[in-house]
Design a protein around this motif. Structure first.
Motif, PDB file in Angstrom:
ATOM      1  N   PRO A 120       3.099  -2.128  -1.075  1.00  0.00           N
ATOM      2  CA  PRO A 120       2.253  -2.692  -2.063  1.00  0.00           C
ATOM      3  C   PRO A 120       1.795  -4.483  -2.009  1.00  0.00           C
ATOM      4  N   HIS A 121       2.802  -5.099  -1.404  1.00  0.00           N
ATOM      5  CA  HIS A 121       2.382  -6.471  -1.052  1.00  0.00           C
ATOM      6  C   HIS A 121       1.627  -6.812  -0.130  1.00  0.00           C
ATOM      7  N   ASN A 127      -1.426  -3.541   6.192  1.00  0.00           N
ATOM      8  CA  ASN A 127      -0.932  -2.154   6.004  1.00  0.00           C
ATOM      9  C   ASN A 127      -1.363  -1.536   7.439  1.00  0.00           C
ATOM     10  N   PRO A 163      -3.195  -2.460  -1.998  1.00  0.00           N
ATOM     11  CA  PRO A 163      -3.477  -1.075  -2.308  1.00  0.00           C
ATOM     12  C   PRO A 163      -3.796  -0.819  -3.817  1.00  0.00           C
ATOM     13  N   SER A 164      -3.220  -1.524  -4.746  1.00  0.00           N
ATOM     14  CA  SER A 164      -3.311  -1.425  -6.125  1.00  0.00           C
ATOM     15  C   SER A 164      -4.833  -1.459  -6.605  1.00  0.00           C
ATOM     16  N   GLN A 171      -6.374   5.162  -1.052  1.00  0.00           N
ATOM     17  CA  GLN A 171      -5.114   4.671  -0.762  1.00  0.00           C
ATOM     18  C   GLN A 171      -4.726   5.676   0.314  1.00  0.00           C
TER      19      GLN A 171
END
Ligand code: ADP
Ligand code: MG
Length: 384
Positions: A120-121, A127, A163-164, A171
């Motif tokens: 998430p970070h 990613n 991603p958020s 995603q």
């Protein structure tokens, strides 16, 4: 590079030679499957086998789906292939060499799961780059490959987002890009579309199939959704209770299920119960005979069920020709390109669903009695 030319070669050409002599090909290109499960069994508790006896070859370049109800052993099978679980007995071969004791990271497979678990970070780009970072690919090469992988899943320009800031479907595409970016020869997917809503799931099914076609890599896909399996796969392995019930190309699986479980798990059928009367006919409780194909060796006198697909049942204007049963129409559903007749057979309790092409003239109406013909070659009789 993710260009098809740089990936492992897809299945050998199947074009038949015009003369009756088989070309001489080395046994390696034709005979060695990419993956081979040989006598694989798995128990978690030392008592109950959740994979009972798995002998399965996965061919280079194919899209193979493991399909079955919850608890049938699909994930366990995939986890053994990935290396996160070890078989209790048997061997798994990759390219003819045992990998049963090879740790997951050395198998170099791409993986996508239902809970896509992006970091998430990290940004989308970071990613996707992660498998390349781990493999110590240079920064320039990483940037190039990440851009290519994002383009492939149609997320160009999203690399800087977190991603958020993406939808569920986006995603999941990031997870797919991450699984493909290091050009694995085998991609394993466990219910990767399960968390998406119906429309997005169907869209992603088509995208995945197209991606598979473009890349020519081998996909092993797990789902409990028979529609999803039929839409995407070259071949399907139907699992139940830790055993493959049937392994076949999708059309074969639908047209010629090899047992009652597969016939019921894939597609709709009208199911008529009775007793086997002869090699190719059953006696119904009302005394009538129904001819069909004795699929899996039911014995004369034993309880059997006949299954017929809705689009194979014919509606006859009247009278009672060969292999027909009377039915009452309970409802007629208009589907635009066809009608669905919901009927009850003469016994007053067996439902029959008929898919009727739109035609000129007045279609059957609710309340009417019709004659349904069950073509013997398409009426499949199963032992129970
Ligand atoms: P599927 O993916 O087809 O739903 P699974 O392979 O997950 O099936 O599970 C098969 C059987 O093994 C189930 O009965 C399940 O409860 C059991 N099982 C799965 N994983 C474990 C585990 N880690 N420990 C113990 N039992 C497990
Ligand atoms: Mg599972």
């Amino acid at each position: 590079m993710l260009a098809p030319s740089s990936l492992p070669s897809p299945l050998p050409s199947t074009a038949a030679p015009s003369f009756d002599v088989r070309p001489v090909v080395s046994s390696r290109t034709v005979a060695t499957p990419l993956v081979s499960f040989q006598g694989v069994q798995k128990t978690y508790d030392g008592v109950h086998l959740v994979v009972r006896q798995l002998d399965l070859d996965i061919q280079r370049g194919e899209f193979l789906t493991l399909l079955g109800p919850s608890g049938s052993g699909k994930t366990t099978t995939l986890m053994m292939l990935a290396g996160f679980e070890s078989p209790t007995s048997g061997e798994i071969l990759l390219d003819g060499k045992p990998i049963t004791r090879t740790p997951p990271h050395k198998r170099q497979f791409g993986m996508v799961f239902q809970n896509y678990a992006l970091f998430p970070h990290l940004t989308v780009g970071q990613n996707v780059a992660y498998p390349l970072t781990v493999r110590k690919v240079t920064k320039d090469e990483q940037a190039r490959r990440v851009a290519k992988a994002l383009a492939m899943v149609r997320l160009t320009g999203m690399g800087e987002r977190l991603p958020s800031q993406l939808s569920g479907g986006q995603q999941q595409r990031v997870a797919l890009a991450r699984a493909l970016v290091f050009e694995p020869q085998l991609v394993l997917m466990d219910e990767p579309l399960g968390a998406l809503d119906k429309q997005l799931r169907e869209h992603m099914q088509i995208e995945l199939k197209e991606l598979h076609r473009q890349l020519g890599v081998t996909f092993v896909f797990v789902t409990h959704d028979q529609g999803e399996a039929l839409t995407m796969s070259d071949r399907v392995a139907v699992f139940n209770d830790g055993v493959i019930q049937q392994l076949a190309a999708v059309d074969d699986m639908y047209e010629r299920p090899s047992n009652r479980f597969v016939a019921g798990f894939i597609g709709d059928s009208t199911v008529v119960t009775g007793t086997l009367e002869s090699g190719d006919a059953m006696r119904l409780p009302d005394g009538r005979l129904l001819a069909g194909v004795n699929v899996n060796g039911a014995k004369i006198g034993s309880a059997v069920e006949a299954c017929v697909r809705p689009e194979r049942i014919l509606v006859r204007p009247g009278g009672s020709g060969g292999n027909t049963l009377q039915a009452r129409v309970d409802g007629v559903i208009y589907h635009g390109d066809h009608l669905r007749l919901l009927c009850t057979l003469g016994d007053g309790r067996t439902g029959a669903s008929v898919k009727l092409p739109l035609a000129d003239g007045v279609p059957p109406q609710a309340g009417q009695t019709v004659t349904l013909e069950f073509p013997p070659a398409l009426t499949r009789i199963y032992s129970l």
